[in-house]
Each structure stands twice: as structure tokens, then as C-alpha cells.
Design an enzyme around this catalytic site. Structure first.
Site, PDB file in Angstrom:
ATOM      1  N   ARG A  77      47.308  38.272  33.706  1.00  0.00           N
ATOM      2  CA  ARG A  77      47.061  39.095  34.893  1.00  0.00           C
ATOM      3  C   ARG A  77      47.860  38.586  36.091  1.00  0.00           C
ATOM      4  O   ARG A  77      48.449  39.353  36.840  1.00  0.00           O
ATOM      5  CB  ARG A  77      45.556  39.020  35.205  1.00  0.00           C
ATOM      6  CG  ARG A  77      45.022  40.135  36.037  1.00  0.00           C
ATOM      7  CD  ARG A  77      43.544  39.949  36.281  1.00  0.00           C
ATOM      8  NE  ARG A  77      42.698  40.153  35.114  1.00  0.00           N
ATOM      9  CZ  ARG A  77      42.454  41.331  34.549  1.00  0.00           C
ATOM     10  NH1 ARG A  77      43.002  42.414  35.020  1.00  0.00           N
ATOM     11  NH2 ARG A  77      41.668  41.424  33.501  1.00  0.00           N
ATOM     12  N   MET A 107      43.082  51.229  37.800  1.00  0.00           N
ATOM     13  CA  MET A 107      41.959  50.894  36.939  1.00  0.00           C
ATOM     14  C   MET A 107      42.118  49.520  36.296  1.00  0.00           C
ATOM     15  O   MET A 107      41.466  49.211  35.315  1.00  0.00           O
ATOM     16  CB  MET A 107      41.772  51.966  35.864  1.00  0.00           C
ATOM     17  CG  MET A 107      41.574  53.367  36.424  1.00  0.00           C
ATOM     18  SD  MET A 107      40.220  53.527  37.609  1.00  0.00           S
ATOM     19  CE  MET A 107      38.814  53.413  36.525  1.00  0.00           C
ATOM     20  N   ILE A 160      41.915  45.342  36.958  1.00  0.00           N
ATOM     21  CA  ILE A 160      41.359  44.382  37.913  1.00  0.00           C
ATOM     22  C   ILE A 160      42.486  43.475  38.401  1.00  0.00           C
ATOM     23  O   ILE A 160      43.271  42.954  37.603  1.00  0.00           O
ATOM     24  CB  ILE A 160      40.223  43.566  37.253  1.00  0.00           C
ATOM     25  CG1 ILE A 160      39.075  44.516  36.922  1.00  0.00           C
ATOM     26  CG2 ILE A 160      39.768  42.438  38.170  1.00  0.00           C
ATOM     27  CD1 ILE A 160      37.979  43.897  36.096  1.00  0.00           C
ATOM     28  N   LEU A 161      42.560  43.328  39.704  1.00  0.00           N
ATOM     29  CA  LEU A 161      43.603  42.484  40.284  1.00  0.00           C
ATOM     30  C   LEU A 161      43.160  41.026  40.272  1.00  0.00           C
ATOM     31  O   LEU A 161      41.970  40.737  40.367  1.00  0.00           O
ATOM     32  CB  LEU A 161      43.853  42.911  41.731  1.00  0.00           C
ATOM     33  CG  LEU A 161      44.519  44.271  41.898  1.00  0.00           C
ATOM     34  CD1 LEU A 161      44.280  44.811  43.285  1.00  0.00           C
ATOM     35  CD2 LEU A 161      45.999  44.154  41.597  1.00  0.00           C
ATOM     36  N   ASN A 202      41.376  50.294  48.716  1.00  0.00           N
ATOM     37  CA  ASN A 202      41.046  50.989  47.473  1.00  0.00           C
ATOM     38  C   ASN A 202      40.103  52.140  47.785  1.00  0.00           C
ATOM     39  O   ASN A 202      39.353  52.093  48.767  1.00  0.00           O
ATOM     40  CB  ASN A 202      40.353  50.029  46.493  1.00  0.00           C
ATOM     41  CG  ASN A 202      40.074  50.694  45.155  1.00  0.00           C
ATOM     42  OD1 ASN A 202      40.920  51.413  44.612  1.00  0.00           O
ATOM     43  ND2 ASN A 202      38.884  50.476  44.616  1.00  0.00           N
ATOM     44  N   HIS A 238      37.039  54.380  45.920  1.00  0.00           N
ATOM     45  CA  HIS A 238      36.127  54.340  44.778  1.00  0.00           C
ATOM     46  C   HIS A 238      35.206  55.547  44.872  1.00  0.00           C
ATOM     47  O   HIS A 238      34.695  55.859  45.949  1.00  0.00           O
ATOM     48  CB  HIS A 238      35.321  53.034  44.808  1.00  0.00           C
ATOM     49  CG  HIS A 238      34.424  52.864  43.630  1.00  0.00           C
ATOM     50  ND1 HIS A 238      34.894  52.469  42.396  1.00  0.00           N
ATOM     51  CD2 HIS A 238      33.086  53.064  43.486  1.00  0.00           C
ATOM     52  CE1 HIS A 238      33.880  52.426  41.545  1.00  0.00           C
ATOM     53  NE2 HIS A 238      32.779  52.781  42.175  1.00  0.00           N
TER      54      HIS A 238
HETATM   55  C1  GAR Z   1      39.660  58.741  41.784  1.00  0.00           C
HETATM   56  O1  GAR Z   1      38.450  59.472  41.674  1.00  0.00           O
HETATM   57  C2  GAR Z   1      39.387  57.349  42.316  1.00  0.00           C
HETATM   58  O2  GAR Z   1      38.338  57.307  43.259  1.00  0.00           O
HETATM   59  C3  GAR Z   1      39.009  56.635  41.054  1.00  0.00           C
HETATM   60  O3  GAR Z   1      39.888  57.112  40.073  1.00  0.00           O
HETATM   61  C4  GAR Z   1      40.242  58.449  40.401  1.00  0.00           C
HETATM   62  C5  GAR Z   1      41.751  58.560  40.410  1.00  0.00           C
HETATM   63  O4  GAR Z   1      42.136  59.894  40.548  1.00  0.00           O
HETATM   64  N1  GAR Z   1      39.111  55.218  41.208  1.00  0.00           N
HETATM   65  C6  GAR Z   1      38.266  54.341  40.672  1.00  0.00           C
HETATM   66  O5  GAR Z   1      37.326  54.648  39.964  1.00  0.00           O
HETATM   67  C7  GAR Z   1      38.566  52.890  41.032  1.00  0.00           C
HETATM   68  N2  GAR Z   1      37.510  52.040  40.629  1.00  0.00           N
HETATM   69  P1  GAR Z   1      43.594  60.265  41.028  1.00  0.00           P
HETATM   70  O6  GAR Z   1      44.570  59.546  40.089  1.00  0.00           O
HETATM   71  O7  GAR Z   1      43.667  61.747  40.862  1.00  0.00           O
HETATM   72  O8  GAR Z   1      43.760  59.810  42.444  1.00  0.00           O
END
Ligand code: GAR
Length: 215
Positions: A79, A104, A106-107, A121, A123
Site C-alpha cells: 500500500r 475505494m 484504503i490509503l 473525501n 462518503h
Molecule cells: C459515491 O456515492 C461516493 O460517495 C462513494 O462511492 C460513490 C462513487 O460514485 N464513496 C464511498 O463509498 C467512499 N467510502 P461516483 O464514482 O459516481 O462518484
């Protein structure tokens, strides 16, 4: 602009890194690119990084004239090594703020500390509720009547950073994870540009582990 004193304070990168099918879609990236192209937006999207070549968002970014880079996590043993490669690309491009959009993976703690206060970020829940994955299933399982989305500073602990902005949506009795996700995504597309704008204008900053808002 409070982040640093370099010559080009208005450069942002958007990191679109992908390990789940959903995160290659890049709709939040598109909303940020659209917002940043409006006159007067205090930020410029300068680089989009993806960790999979197929990330749909990459094509969109390239067509919008934004530099793109693919850094495959599979090419690195750890990582930290992957994160150092991403960091190298960000530094080479003179990036000052990083927005994770559907990231998606983890950093490493190192990366989160390296970009502390300059790493955002989004969420799809009202944090601190429903961290991690299967967020909408978690919300429906819990029986909450509202859910929403959160933009936060990234810290080493997953989905735990200081909150910059949140938006809520109702949870309907016949919602499925998909219908709830769609309703929340509509809010995400407004919230993320608004949060970025706040950061770019110095209206919020990270101080002693807390988000501090200018009056
Ligand atoms: C979004 O709903 C974002 O909030 C979520 O992934 C989706 C990406 O959609 N992120 C997470 O769950 C991070 N933990 P997109 O590629 O269309 O922006």
C-alpha cells in the site's frame, strides 16, 4: 489561500481510484469538473488519477482537457509503495489539494498525514453513521428515516475525519439500497463542489484535528 505559499494556489487534483465497479463511474468527478469550469470557482482541476485503466471517468476527464494518469495498485507490492507513486504524480503536477471521488482503496497512514488538511473525501452516509462499504444496506437495516452524504477531511482512521459539510435526504419506506443511493448521489453532486469551494476560499481548515470554520 491558506494551504501554502506556492505560486499556483488554485490547482486541485481529483483522484478517482477504483476497486469496486461503482467507483469507476466518476459522477462526483464530473460534478467537480463542471463546478470548477464555472467562472469564479476558486479551484482548477489539474489532474485525475485512476488505478484502473477502465475507469469511465478517465475518458470524461481527458475529453474535458484535464491531465489523466493511471497508476495501477497491482504494480506495487505494498500500500505504501502505491501511495508513494500517487504522491509522486501529485507532486510532479504541483497539486495542492486532493479530492477522493469514489476511492475505494484504503490509503496508508503516511499518505493521509502527508496530505493532512488538503485531502478530502465524500462518503454516502451521515458520518459517523455507516462507515465502510454496503452503506445503504446498513442505513436500511438500521431503519433510519433520513440519510445523506458527508464531505470530510481524510485522516488515517477510515471514514473518521473532521466533517466539512453534510446533506440529508429522506429514507422512504419502499427504498432499496439502489433507490437510496441514487437519491443521495444527487446531493453528493451539489455538496462536494460546495465543500471544495469552502476549502479553496479559506472558509474551512483543519486545525488540531478539528474542522475550523471562518465566520
Ligand atoms: C459515491 O456515492 C461516493 O460517495 C462513494 O462511492 C460513490 C462513487 O460514485 N464513496 C464511498 O463509498 C467512499 N467510502 P461516483 O464514482 O459516481 O462518484
Amino acid at each position: 489561500f491558506f494551504f501554502n505559499d506556492t505560486a499556483t494556489p488554485e490547482i486541485y487534483t481529483l483522484s478517482l481510484l477504483d476497486a469496486l465497479p461503482i467507483s469507476g463511474r466518476g459522477s462526483n468527478m464530473r460534478s467537480l469538473i463542471a463546478a470548477a469550469s464555472a467562472p469564479g470557482f476558486p479551484a482548477k482541476i489539474a489532474l485525475v488519477i485512476a488505478n484502473v485503466v477502465s475507469a469511465e471517468g478517465l475518458r470524461f476527464a481527458a475529453e474535458a482537457g484535464i491531465a489523466t494518469k493511471v497508476i495501477s495498485h497491482k504494480a506495487y507490492d505494498s500500500r505504501e509503495e502505491f501511495d508513494h507513486a500517487v504522491n509522486g504524480a501529485l507532486e510532479a503536477a504541483g497539486i495542492e489539494i486532493v479530492c477522493l471521488a469514489g476511492f475505494m482503496r484504503i490509503l496508508s497512514d503516511w499518505f493521509a498525514r502527508r496530505w493532512e488538511g488538503r485531502l478530502l473525501n465524500i462518503h454516502p452516509s451521515l458520518l459517523p453513521l455507516f462507515k465502510g462499504t454496503h452503506v445503504h444496506e446498513q442505513a436500511l437495516q438500521a431503519g433510519v428515516r433520513v440519510s445523506g452524504c458527508t464531505v470530510h477531511f481524510v485522516v488515517p482512521e477510515l471514514d473518521a475525519g473532521p466533517i466539512i459539510a453534510q446533506a440529508t435526504v429522506p429514507v422512504e419506506s419502499d427504498d432499496t439500497p439502489e433507490t437510496l443511493a441514487t437519491r443521495i448521489l444527487g446531493e453528493e453532486h451539489k455538496l462536494y463542489p460546495a465543500a471544495l469551494k469552502m476549502l479553496a476560499e479559506g472558509k474551512v481548515r483543519l486545525e488540531n484535528g478539528r474542522a475550523v470554520f471562518a465566520r
